[in-house]
Enzyme design. Structure first.
Site, mmCIF file in Angstrom:
data_model
loop_
_atom_site.group_PDB
_atom_site.id
_atom_site.type_symbol
_atom_site.label_atom_id
_atom_site.label_comp_id
_atom_site.label_asym_id
_atom_site.label_seq_id
_atom_site.Cartn_x
_atom_site.Cartn_y
_atom_site.Cartn_z
ATOM 1 N N HIS A 1 23.468 43.180 56.829
ATOM 2 C CA HIS A 1 23.659 42.876 58.245
ATOM 3 C C HIS A 1 22.501 42.059 58.802
ATOM 4 C CE1 HIS A 1 27.116 45.672 59.542
ATOM 5 N NE2 HIS A 1 27.478 44.414 59.478
ATOM 6 N N ARG B 1 39.217 40.004 55.358
ATOM 7 C CA ARG B 1 38.843 41.140 54.484
ATOM 8 C C ARG B 1 39.025 42.400 55.321
ATOM 9 N NH1 ARG B 1 34.493 37.339 52.565
ATOM 10 N NH2 ARG B 1 34.711 37.187 50.293
ATOM 11 N N ARG C 1 44.310 39.906 53.825
ATOM 12 C CA ARG C 1 44.289 40.485 52.469
ATOM 13 C C ARG C 1 44.402 41.999 52.604
ATOM 14 N NH1 ARG C 1 39.057 39.791 48.792
ATOM 15 N NH2 ARG C 1 38.184 41.349 50.200
ATOM 16 N N GLU D 1 42.339 35.886 41.187
ATOM 17 C CA GLU D 1 40.980 36.345 40.882
ATOM 18 C C GLU D 1 40.838 36.726 39.417
ATOM 19 O OE1 GLU D 1 39.399 38.666 44.688
ATOM 20 O OE2 GLU D 1 41.429 39.221 44.147
ATOM 21 N N ASN E 1 34.887 33.953 43.556
ATOM 22 C CA ASN E 1 33.813 34.914 43.227
ATOM 23 C C ASN E 1 34.251 35.812 42.074
ATOM 24 O OD1 ASN E 1 32.877 33.848 45.618
ATOM 25 N ND2 ASN E 1 33.388 35.628 46.850
ATOM 26 N N ASP E 2 35.447 36.387 42.224
ATOM 27 C CA ASP E 2 35.921 37.268 41.159
ATOM 28 C C ASP E 2 36.442 36.479 39.965
ATOM 29 O OD1 ASP E 2 35.443 39.998 41.733
ATOM 30 O OD2 ASP E 2 36.855 39.868 43.400
ATOM 31 N N ARG F 1 29.277 40.415 38.879
ATOM 32 C CA ARG F 1 28.667 39.763 40.039
ATOM 33 C C ARG F 1 27.682 40.670 40.765
ATOM 34 N NH1 ARG F 1 33.938 39.396 44.157
ATOM 35 N NH2 ARG F 1 32.447 39.122 45.825
ATOM 36 N N CYS G 1 39.361 30.720 48.652
ATOM 37 C CA CYS G 1 38.617 31.435 49.695
ATOM 38 C C CYS G 1 37.351 32.089 49.165
ATOM 39 C CB CYS G 1 39.507 32.472 50.374
ATOM 40 S SG CYS G 1 40.168 33.706 49.247
#
Ligand code: PEP
Ligand code: MG
Length: 839
Positions: free
Chosen positions: A463, A568, A604, A697, A720-721, A731, A768
């Site tokens: 954060h 998300r 998603r 992914e 990413n995945d 990752r 994405c």
């Protein structure tokens, strides 16, 4: 007739919360490698004897004790996880090996507040190590328990007959022996001892380990090995006898010499222990994680030290309860004030206020006060109970939420100690430096004109990083403890993932020039953010935004996003003790749809799994959570979870259109089953059927895109995945994640397969993952034929601006060449040249 088996009752050694062993975030305990048992999350710092008996051993680090009860069971009690690394700090053993104890006698007193801050977890397993002789027949239910209450019931097992001698004459011939010094940072503590015993059990030979003083233990007994208390660097003798002795000893030596994930060359300092002052030096240049890209130059200014010390014992239940209530009210009022402002700061303050009001958090603290603890210690203990499952998560996005809990912990502790919350202001243009910077500390400095941030700890998705991005402050994280050595006022420079101490005039001049051209590009991007992204030769690429909250939705609209390419939804499900209701979900999705107005919304479905724990869902331990029950697999296995979420989604009115997207798909049947549920719900609710697409992914989804496109209305590549699974690099594991570059030609080839498969059925393909926000990747993505790119709101304007400088045909030529390059570095180098030419 057999005599009835006598039941042995074991008392709870702690006051706290009963937790099933399989929920302990450590594979050795959860996998019962040391034996069956149960765990307790303590709310007071006294470990007591669970029955009358004799102390078999007390670990030299004071965190673990083994007791043989008079009734026969041998129990290992292990306070917290990885607490061996504290080397005794915070533990006061009250017994020694050989002592006799009565039921309820204090075995170890420990400093709960210190452990809550320093240990990975406070959860304390108690396991029956002679499971061949006793089995657990009953256990107290999960929930609150007081020390001395019934925790377990054991039944003796009848021997299957005779038993077998360790050595039979024919296996006596082989004998092998080796001496080595232990290269394990924390010695042979519970986890390595368990691994050793598992290995020993897989060999026919009898294996022993001998301490320098001659004490010997069978390697098959993890507890016996543990009882030797062998520390880092100790010279041990390993012996094997019987069939295959030499091979068995080789295997054992190899395992020990590997360090079992805790390798530390003999003679080095032990990590986790406070290093001697001279052990850390401040290099002139230090690299870290890029939490917010950018260039900054300015004098160092350290964040204030946190207020975390408080006494453990309360002054009386009423007094402590009242003090806690006053402190909570004070912190709540300050957070609510901050939540009134606009932007990410307000949202984070509102999130902290919601955490502060969590009824379970307060109830946990009240219970600990009732057990005699001070308000501060009780509050820290309650926070620790919430923080543990998050901290244990290998997924950074979850683990980093721990900082938010610690933040409200510190705010309340500060209020309890009567200290004002906000610290003094830094000079204009300073670089904020801190070992660990909390969100509230940065929030308090929002208007202070900082130039950048250098943080020793934290991660790129914390954060603090989000606040820094919102404030436009370049930030480096994970720089390590050396940042504490920076003298206040020292000139620092942040550039290209590094900070430089006392940069030279020429270094600063070059950085200023680079910052100026970046600022020009950013200004141009911002000035044209509302315009569509069209390449020089007229190809229109949609640029959407990835969202994780309503605040993001507002930010994305201001940033020029043409829609939401990935919502998300995990944000709704985390950090709470029960899942959100359908109505809560519907309202949250509706608010986001309203904020987006006429722009499409791609939602998603929930992407949690064993590596992303949520307290309200029992998730069994998995050895490889990334390959486990996660994403759509988990939702299909928990049908109500999927159905509730789809029901909430189908109920919303999205002015720009709703599309539903499934995460982690690897089988056609997964899409078909989700589609059946979605269309049934739409029919039952009399609502239109939304488009149903999938994230690509997994390599399976990319390679079978041609057939998946028959069931899926669209694809969005989760780079990413997809890169994690294609390159077999976790990752979340720092040592391999650094080499995880989604521009690897193997990943690019899978993107080609996806686009080809989609086109066969007239479907569109977006992306994405992180690549959409990487300017170097954008020319390739355009060349590979993607129709839409979805990036974090802060990157949307820049991605659009990069596209405007490109020529689609040149990008296609670039992509063709890139597919035949050997590695990601080569692709990056080539794409950088094209990007430079284009701007
Ligand atoms: C991805 O995997 O690229 C993605 C966008 O999903 P997440 O990062 O949430 O796993
Ligand atoms: Mg993903």
């Amino acid at each position: 007739m057999m005599a009835p088996q006598e039941t042995i009752t074991i008392a709870s050694p702690l006051t706290g919360w009963v937790t099933p062993l399989e929920d302990v975030p450590d594979p050795v305990f959860a996998g019962r490698m040391l034996g069956d048992g149960v765990a307790i999350d303590p709310t007071e710092g006294m470990l007591r004897a669970p029955g009358a008996g004799r102390i078999v051993s007390v670990h030299t680090a004071g965190h673990a004790v083994t007791i043989e009860l008079d009734a026969g069971p041998v129990l290992l009690l292990h306070i917290g996880l990885d607490t061996v690394a504290l080397s005794g700090e915070g533990f006061q053993p009250q017994v020694a090996e050989g002592d006799r104890v009565s039921d309820g006698d204090v075995l170890i007193a420990f400093d709960l507040a210190l452990l809550a801050r320093r240990a990975r977890s406070l959860v304390t397993p108690m396991v029956v190590t002679n499971g061949e002789a006793f089995r657990i027949s009953a256990s107290a239910p999960a929930g609150a328990i007081a020390a001395g209450d019934m925790l377990l019931q054991l039944e003796p097992l009848v021997s299957a007959g005779g038993g077998q001698g360790l050595l039979s004459p024919e296996i006596m011939e082989d004998l092998a022996e080796r001496t080595l010094r232990l290269p394990l940072a924390h010695g042979l503590h519970a986890r390595p001892a368990a691994r050793l015993s598992a290995l020993a059990a897989s060999h026919g030979a009898v294996l022993e380990v001998m301490a320098p003083d001659g004490r010997t233990a069978s390697m098959r007994s993890a507890v016996a090995v543990l009882a030797l208390s062998l520390s880092h660097g100790t010279r041990v003798t390993l012996r094997a006898r019987g069939v295959g002795a030499v091979a068995a000893l080789d295997a054992v030596c190899t395992l020990i010499e590997s360090g079992m994930d805790e390798y530390l060359a003999v003679g080095q300092d032990i990590p986790g222990q406070r290093p001697a002052a001279a052990a850390i030096t401040l290099p002139r240049r230090l690299g870290g994680g890029v939490a917010v890209p950018g260039i900054a130059i300015g004098p160092a200014w350290h964040v204030a030290v946190r207020h975390s010390e408080c006494s453990d014992q309360g002054k009386g239940i009423e007094i402590e309860r009242e003090e806690l209530a006053t402190a909570l009210a004070h912190v709540r009022a300050r957070l609510c004030e901050k939540a009134q402002a606009a932007g990410p700061l307000a949202a984070i303050a509102a999130g902290h206020a919601a955490m502060l009001d969590d009824p379970e958090l307060e109830a946990g603290a009240i219970a600990a006060i009732a057990a005699g603890r001070s308000a501060g210690a009780a509050w820290s203990a309650a926070i620790a109970r919430f923080a543990e499952p998050l901290r244990a998560s290998p997924d950074k996005r979850f683990a980093e939420r721990v900082a938010d809990l610690l933040d409200i912990e510190q705010s309340v502790l500060a209020a309890l100690s009567g200290q004002p919350g906000d610290s003094a202001l830094p000079p204009l243009g300073a670089i904020l430096v801190g070992g660990d910077i909390l969100p509230s500390q940065l929030m308090a400095l929002a208007g202070a004109g900082l130039a950048g941030i250098a943080c020793g700890a934290g991660g790129t998705t914390s954060h603090v990083a989000i606040i820094a991005a919102g404030l436009g402050l370049p930030m480096l994280c994970s720089l390590g403890p050396a940042v504490d050595l920076i003298e206040p006022g020292t000139q620092l420079m942040i550039r290209d993932g590094h900070f430089t101490v006392d940069p030279s005039e020429s270094e600063m001049a070059s950085a200023r020039a680079a910052a100026a051209s970046l600022a020009d590009l950013r200004r141009a991007a911002e000035a044209r953010s509302a315009e569509p992204a069209v390449t020089r030769d007229g190809a229109r690429i949609e640029v959407f935004a990835n969202l994780g909250s309503l605040t993001d939705a507002h930010a994305s609209v201001s940033a020029g996003a043409e829609g939401c390419g990935l919502l998300r939804t995990e944000f709704l499900f985390l950090g709470r003790s029960v899942p959100p209701t359908i109505e809560e979900q519907r309202q949250a999705y509706q608010d986001i749809a309203d904020a987006l107005g006429p722009r499409p919304l791609i939602v998603r479905t929930l992407d949690i799994g064993a590596d992303k724990p949520v307290p309200w869902l029992a998730q069994p331990h998995e050895e490889n959570p990334a390959l486990g029950l996660r994403g759509i697999r988990l939702q299909l296995a928990n049908a109500a979870l999927l159905e509730d979420q789809l029901r909430a989604l189908v109920a919303i009115h999205a002015p720009g259109g709703l599309r539903v997207m499934l995460p982690m798909v690897s089988d056609l049947a997964e899409i078909a089953e989700a589609r059946r549920t979605l269309s049934r719900l739409a029919r039952e609710m009399g609502r239109p059927m939304p488009d149903l697409g999938i994230m690509v992914e997994t390599p399976a989804a990319a390679l079978l895109a041609g057939s998946f496109a028959a069931e899926a209305d669209f694809f969005s590549i989760g780079s990413n995945d997809l890169s994690q699974y294609t390159l077999a690099r976790d990752r979340t594991t720092a040592s391999v994640a650094a080499g995880l570059d989604a521009l690897h030609p193997a990943v690019l080839r899978l993107i080609v397969e996806t686009v080809k498969g989609a086109r066969k059925h007239g479907r569109w393909t977006g992306l994405c993952g992180g690549l959409a926000a990487d300017p170097v990747a954008v020319p390739l993505l355009v060349g590979l034929g993607l129709d839409e790119l979805s990036a974090p709101p802060a990157a949307v304007a820049m991605t659009k601006q990069v596209i405007r400088g490109l020529d689609r045909q040149a990008c296609e030529a670039l992509a063709r060449r890139a597919l035949n390059l050997p590695d990601a570095d080569a692709v990056r180098a080539l794409a950088s040249l094209v990007l430079e030419d284009a701007q």
